[in-house]
Every structure is written in structure tokens, then in C-alpha cells.
Design an enzyme around this catalytic site. Structure first.
Site, short mmCIF file in Angstrom:
data_model
loop_
_atom_site.label_atom_id
_atom_site.label_comp_id
_atom_site.label_asym_id
_atom_site.label_seq_id
_atom_site.Cartn_x
_atom_site.Cartn_y
_atom_site.Cartn_z
N ASP A 1 0.66 -1.31 -0.18
CA ASP A 1 -0.17 0.05 -0.07
C ASP A 1 0.62 1.05 0.14
O ASP A 1 0.38 2.38 -0.51
CB ASP A 1 -0.83 0.04 1.24
CG ASP A 1 -2.20 -0.71 1.12
OD1 ASP A 1 -2.34 -1.46 0.04
OD2 ASP A 1 -2.94 -0.85 2.00
N GLY A 2 2.15 1.32 0.79
CA GLY A 2 2.74 2.32 0.72
C GLY A 2 3.42 2.95 -0.57
O GLY A 2 3.30 3.95 -0.94
N ASP B 1 -0.83 11.11 22.59
CA ASP B 1 0.39 10.91 21.96
C ASP B 1 0.58 11.24 20.36
O ASP B 1 1.57 11.47 19.73
CB ASP B 1 0.57 9.39 22.28
CG ASP B 1 0.96 8.90 23.58
OD1 ASP B 1 1.15 9.70 24.33
OD2 ASP B 1 1.13 7.72 23.98
N ASN C 1 -4.02 8.83 2.54
CA ASN C 1 -4.65 7.89 3.85
C ASN C 1 -4.79 8.69 5.09
O ASN C 1 -5.57 8.79 5.61
CB ASN C 1 -3.29 6.85 3.95
CG ASN C 1 -3.91 5.46 3.64
OD1 ASN C 1 -4.99 5.32 2.80
ND2 ASN C 1 -3.18 4.29 4.01
N THR D 1 -9.10 2.83 7.67
CA THR D 1 -8.62 1.32 7.97
C THR D 1 -7.23 1.37 8.53
O THR D 1 -6.96 0.19 8.99
CB THR D 1 -8.83 0.56 6.85
OG1 THR D 1 -8.00 0.91 5.96
CG2 THR D 1 -10.56 0.54 6.54
N ALA D 2 -6.55 2.46 8.66
CA ALA D 2 -5.21 2.42 8.90
C ALA D 2 -4.95 2.74 10.24
O ALA D 2 -5.40 2.31 11.39
CB ALA D 2 -4.49 3.10 7.57
#
Length: 310
Positions: A69-70, A172, A142, A183-184
Site C-alpha cells: 500500500d505504501g 500521543d 490515507n 482502516t489504517a
């Protein structure tokens, strides 16, 4: 797609020679022209025409991304000013965006030539970082994330929507995600999964300590801003999982949704949707993929192994 110019984008380290050979064979058949960027020349060998990034963006009719995906997200950002379709070939792990496996590439090219495919539009987040008198623009298909650096305290950020104060975060990290990106990192942080049919974005804090402690869903027409507040000594700015810069107190990040900023080739949208749902459900299991294999009976594992070898 008759006589297309196909651009090749490859993963920086994975062995993708099987698919490169398939594409070289397609190129030799005279059905189109295969090009790659000079930056990838050493990875693909000397049998593919290499051109500069600007020429690549201006000339290609289709991009084939070999990786996960990246790699596919990088290809989409590369051609975002002229969003031509991107086909992903999976050399990664989970792979929500990529659709086909390397052995399926030859058949996929035939289907592309025959026009047997669909195009899936993808939205992106346009972001402008203003800090210290400088402005830098980013595009995230994304997510865009402000994340604490170890030992540098929490992320403190004020959120405003259409110019009106909405609240503040102390966490954080703070994640702004598109529907595809929901979805990530957003999902891992407990945020909702947005339907791909939705035009909007979601903002989710990671390990919140104070302020807004749950996800906020925003419409496509809404523009929003993070003002990095007192207490943020040093935080990383990530775009689609890549660290692109640093922010601290005084920085401002303006974000808006850009509709249809990218286009993804789908050969079987229904199958891809089913596969994506299975992959998403597997992420919720309290075991790693290697541990999941141990749940398969030994005789079935041996049978599958023999079939793969054959």
C-alpha cells in the site's frame, strides 16, 4: 486502453523482478510503451526506458505500482496533479489498496487492453503547514498524523473547524484520515471505519490524556486547522506513514478534503471488497499472522504446502 504509456513505480527494497519481467514482455509485444523514473533505474535494470519525474507525470496514462500500500500511495501522490489510474501489484503484507498478486499481472494487462476494468476514485487531504514564516503543502491519501517524539512530551493541539474553535487535544498523536485511510492508523487508534462512498474525513486522538478523547467526523466542505499549542516541544508530521517534517508550539496545519484526487484500477471490485473485509477482521484477532497458521491442522498445512509446491 489502446497503446498506453505505462509508468512503473517499484518498492525500494523488495524483489519485484517477476513483475518487471512480465511488464517487459508486454512492452516488447508493442501493445504500449513502458517507462520508469530515473530514481528507480538501478532497481529495474536496463531494459526499461527511464525519464525524469516531470516527464513521467506528464506522459503516463497508467501507473503500475509494485509493492504494498505504501508504494501505491507514493505512486498516487506522484501523479496527483494529473490523477491517472494506478494499478497495485501486491508485494507487501496486508495490502488494502493493492488488488492483484504478481502471477495475475499478465492477465490484468490483457484486461486493461480490452477495457475490462473499473476506476475507483480516492479522496485526499490537502494540508498546508505554516510555521516560522514558511509554508509547505502536503497531500495525504490515507492520513496525516501529528505524533509525539519519545521523550519530548505529548502533542497539544487546538482544533478549529471553519474558523470556529472546536476543542483541544492532548495525546500521543492526532490522526486525520480519509475514508480509505480510516482502516489504517485511525482504526488502530479506535476510530471508526468510514465508507469509501463517504466524502469526508475523521480526526482521532491516540492515547488521549485530556481534551477531545474520541473521533470527530467532518464533512467534505469543512476546512479545519490544528494550532500546535504550548507543551508540544517536538512532534513529527507524518503523511501516509512517512515522516515529512517536524512541528512544535506555534505551527499551524490547515486541512481540506480534495475529492477524487486519485484513481485506482479495479479489475474485480466485488472480490476486492470481500478480501478487504476479511483482512480488516483479521486485524482484530489477538494473534499474529504467524500464530494464526498454528491454528490450521497439521495435515491441512502439509496439503497446502504440497499444492503450492506443485
Amino acid at each position: 486502453m489502446e497503446q498506453p504509456v505505462v509508468g512503473l513505480v517499484v518498492h525500494p527494497t523488495k524483489n519485484v523482478q517477476e513483475s518487471i519481467a512480465t511488464l517487459q514482455g508486454w512492452n516488447a509485444s508493442g501493445l504500449g510503451r513502458l517507462v520508469a523514473r530515473r530514481a528507480d533505474a538501478q532497481r529495474i535494470g536496463g531494459d526499461v526506458e527511464v525519464i525524469g519525474d516531470d516527464d513521467f507525470t506528464d506522459q503516463v496514462d497508467l501507473v503500475v505500482a509494485l509493492g504494498g500500500d505504501g508504494t501505491m500511495l507514493g505512486a498516487m501522490r506522484l501523479v496527483a496533479k494529473r490523477p491517472v489510474p494506478v494499478l497495485g501489484v501486491n508485494y507487501g503484507n496486508v495490502g488494502f489498496l493493492v488488488e492483484i498478486e504478481p502471477p495475475e499481472l499478465e492477465a490484468a494487462l490483457d484486461r486493461l487492453s480490452a477495457g475490462e476494468y473499473q476506476l475507483e476514485p480516492h479522496h485526499a487531504l490537502e494540508a498546508r503547514l505554516s510555521w516560522g514564516g514558511a509554508r509547505t503543502d502536503y497531500l495525504a491519501f490515507n492520513d496525516l498524523t501529528i505524533v509525539r517524539r519519545p521523550g519530548a512530551g505529548q502533542v497539544s493541539a487546538d482544533l478549529s473547524v471553519n474558523g470556529l474553535g472546536y476543542g483541544y487535544y492532548r495525546a500521543d498523536a492526532v490522526v486525520a484520515a480519509t475514508p480509505a485511510g480510516s482502516t489504517a492508523y485511525n482504526y488502530a487508534a479506535g476510530g471508526p471505519v468510514l465508507s469509501p462512498a463517504l466524502s469526508g474525513s475523521v480526526v482521532t486522538p491516540v492515547a488521549p490524556m485530556a481534551g477531545i478523547d474520541r473521533a470527530v467526523v467532518l464533512a467534505a466542505r469543512e476546512r479545519y486547522r490544528f494550532d500546535i499549542a504550548e507543551g508540544t516541544r517536538s512532534a513529527a508530521l507524518e503523511v501516509d506513514g512517512l515522516v515529512v517534517g517536524e512541528v512544535a508550539t506555534g505551527a499551524q496545519i490547515d486541512i481540506r478534503l480534495r475529492k477524487d484526487a486519485g484513481s485506482v484500477v479495479r479489475l474485480d471490485a466485488e472480490r476486492h471488497g470481500r478480501t478487504g473485509r476479511v483482512k480488516l477482521s483479521l486485524l482484530d484477532l489477538p494473534v499474529r499472522p504467524d500464530q494464526l497458521i498454528e491454528l490450521i491442522p497439521q495435515d491441512l498445512r502439509q496439503k497446502l504446502g504440497r499444492e503450492i509446491e506443485d
